[in-house]
Each structure stands twice: as structure tokens, then as C-alpha cells.
Design an enzyme around this catalytic site. Structure first.
Site, PDB file in Angstrom:
ATOM      1  CB  CYS A   1      -2.421   4.448  -5.686  1.00  0.00           C
ATOM      2  SG  CYS A   1      -3.431   3.539  -5.450  1.00  0.00           S
ATOM      3  CB  CYS A  27      -0.527  -0.134   1.425  1.00  0.00           C
ATOM      4  SG  CYS A  27      -2.091   2.049   1.247  1.00  0.00           S
TER       5      CYS A  27
HETATM    6  N1  DGL Z   1      -4.074   0.912  -2.618  1.00  0.00           N
HETATM    7  C1  DGL Z   1      -3.577   1.752  -2.015  1.00  0.00           C
HETATM    8  C2  DGL Z   1      -2.569   3.126  -1.717  1.00  0.00           C
HETATM    9  O1  DGL Z   1      -1.351   1.897  -2.153  1.00  0.00           O
HETATM   10  C3  DGL Z   1      -4.685   2.352  -1.350  1.00  0.00           C
HETATM   11  C4  DGL Z   1      -5.303   3.286  -0.331  1.00  0.00           C
HETATM   12  C5  DGL Z   1      -6.251   3.503   0.217  1.00  0.00           C
HETATM   13  O2  DGL Z   1      -6.970   3.363   0.308  1.00  0.00           O
HETATM   14  O3  DGL Z   1      -7.315   4.894  -0.503  1.00  0.00           O
HETATM   15  O4  DGL Z   1      -2.142   3.819  -1.496  1.00  0.00           O
END
Ligand code: DGL
Length: 230
Positions: A157, A68
């Protein structure tokens, strides 16, 4: 190797997908009931991530991967200091790869505000649209308008690699940078055993559909809400 890996939802599956090339035994946690992480405070992120890491440690994993960008950019140091187990963030290998390159970044509001990436553009609409299986085209077009021709674009992300085809359909000139791929190459953890256990805080048809689009191997799936109020 037993590897714990987590994200706010299905985004980290794009990282898992890259790691599956090297086999190993994976315990994945997706906290999809609490998405988006990208607009939460650091304190909230600390509480959410700690619960997940303690769960993964209880599964006797050898290491943990933060799949994440939001957690990696905001509270990696906090988590590394708090736990003895080796913890890897998703961003450092990509920053290393980018060193002298110029690039733009799409990321969540909290990742952009951490200032970890250059030329970071907040894309707050994308994670909720992806998780809910909704059409992203209008939002994507608006964000992509901000990127100059022929740029390197970091998908800052882990949800965004799900949109690779859609982004390249709109902007075939861009060079997309996938953090999961770079992390996989930097860790290079080869094994001859592959096992995948997925835990999500909320399981429904939409989630199954999303998982099956990304993961093409057999997996075990369980609903488990670590961060729910009892
Ligand atoms: N996959 C998460 C990231 O890389 C998403 C974060 C979210 O839930 O906004 O930041």
C-alpha cells in the site's frame, strides 16, 4: 511530460516523491475525504477512480499513474479498457522485480483479497492512522509479529513507505520493498522541468503537515472535491 497521478490520500505522495528525481510536470489527486479505499467494493472504487481519471485527463496529462495499490490490484483492467490514455499501475513493476524471490506483503484488505501478492497480511488500521497523524506503533508491532526474520517485506500500500523508519526501528532485519521506487526506475521518465500541482478533496493543517514531511519541493495546492455529494 505531464503526468497525472492519484491515490486515496497522501499515500501516492510516496510514489510522487520517487518520481520527482526524474523531474516532469505532475498533477496529483488525493481523495482524502473518501479514505480508506482499502475496504470499498470494486464498484465503489470504479466510480471514485473514474471521476479522478476524467479530471486528470481534463488537465491534458500525457499519462496516468495509479499510485494506489488497492485500485491497481482490483480495477486496473477496467480502467485500462475504459480510457484511451496510457495508464500505469503501481504493482506490476514490483511483481516483475520480485519474480523468483520469496516475500511477505503488507496491504489493505481489498489488495490482499485480490490475491495479487503472495503471503499478504491485511493491515486495515494503518491508512486511517497515517492520514490522521496518529501513533501507529501498537498496530505496526502486531502486524510485524507475523513476518519471519530477515524476510523481504513488500509495502503493498503506497501509504506504508511513510512508516519506513518506524518499521525498521522495530524490525531492522527486514528488507523493505518500496513500489514507488521500482515504478520510477522502470519508467525512467527524465525531463528538465519540474512542476507539482496537488489537489486534495479536503485540505486542513494535518494534511499540510503530512505533505511537507514527504515533499521537499515547491508545490501548488488546491482543495477540490470530485467525489463529494453536491
Ligand atoms: N494508498 C492506498 C493503497 O495503496 C491506500 C488505500 C486506502 O485508502 O485504504 O492501497
Amino acid at each position: 511530460m505531464k503526468i497525472g497521478i492519484f491515490d486515496s490520500g497522501i499515500g501516492g505522495l510516496t510514489v510522487l516523491k520517487e518520481l520527482l528525481k526524474y523531474k516532469n510536470e505532475y498533477y496529483y489527486y488525493g481523495d482524502n475525504i473518501n479514505i480508506p479505499y482499502g475496504t470499498k467494493t470494486k464498484h465503489e472504487l470504479q466510480i471514485l477512480a473514474s471521476k479522478i481519471i476524467e479530471f486528470l485527463i481534463s488537465k491534458n496529462v500525457d499519462m496516468i499513474i495509479i499510485a494506489c495499490g488497492t485500485i491497481s490490484s482490483n480495477i486496473y483492467e477496467y480502467l485500462k479498457n475504459k480510457y484511451d490514455i496510457p495508464i500505469y499501475d503501481i504493482i506490476s513493476p514490483t511483481l516483475n522485480y520480485l519474480k523468483d524471490k520469496s516475500y511477505y506483503t503488507f496491504a489493505t484488505p481489498m489488495t490482499c483479497r485480490s490475491k495479487i501478492f503472495n503471503n499478504a497480511i491485511e493491515c486495515p488500521l494503518l491508512v486511517p492512522l497515517i492520514e490522521n497523524g496518529k501513533n501507529v506503533t501498537d498496530a505496526l508491532k502486531e502486524y510485524l509479529n507475523k513476518i519471519p526474520t530477515n524476510s523481504n517485506l513488500v509495502l503493498g500500500c503506497t501509504h506504508y513507505p511513510i512508516l519506513t523508519h518506524e518499521i525498521l526501528n522495530i524490525r531492522p532485519d527486514l528488507n523493505l520493498i518500496n513500489m514507488g521506487k521500482i515504478l520510477g526506475e522502470s519508467l525512467n521518465l527524465n525531463s528538465n522541468k519540474l512542476k507539482i500541482r496537488l489537489y486534495f478533496s479536503k485540505v486542513d493543517i494535518n494534511l499540510l503537515d503530512n505533505i511537507n514531511k514527504i515533499i521537499k519541493y515547491d508545490y501548488q495546492l488546491e482543495e477540490l472535491c470530485l467525489n463529494c455529494q453536491k
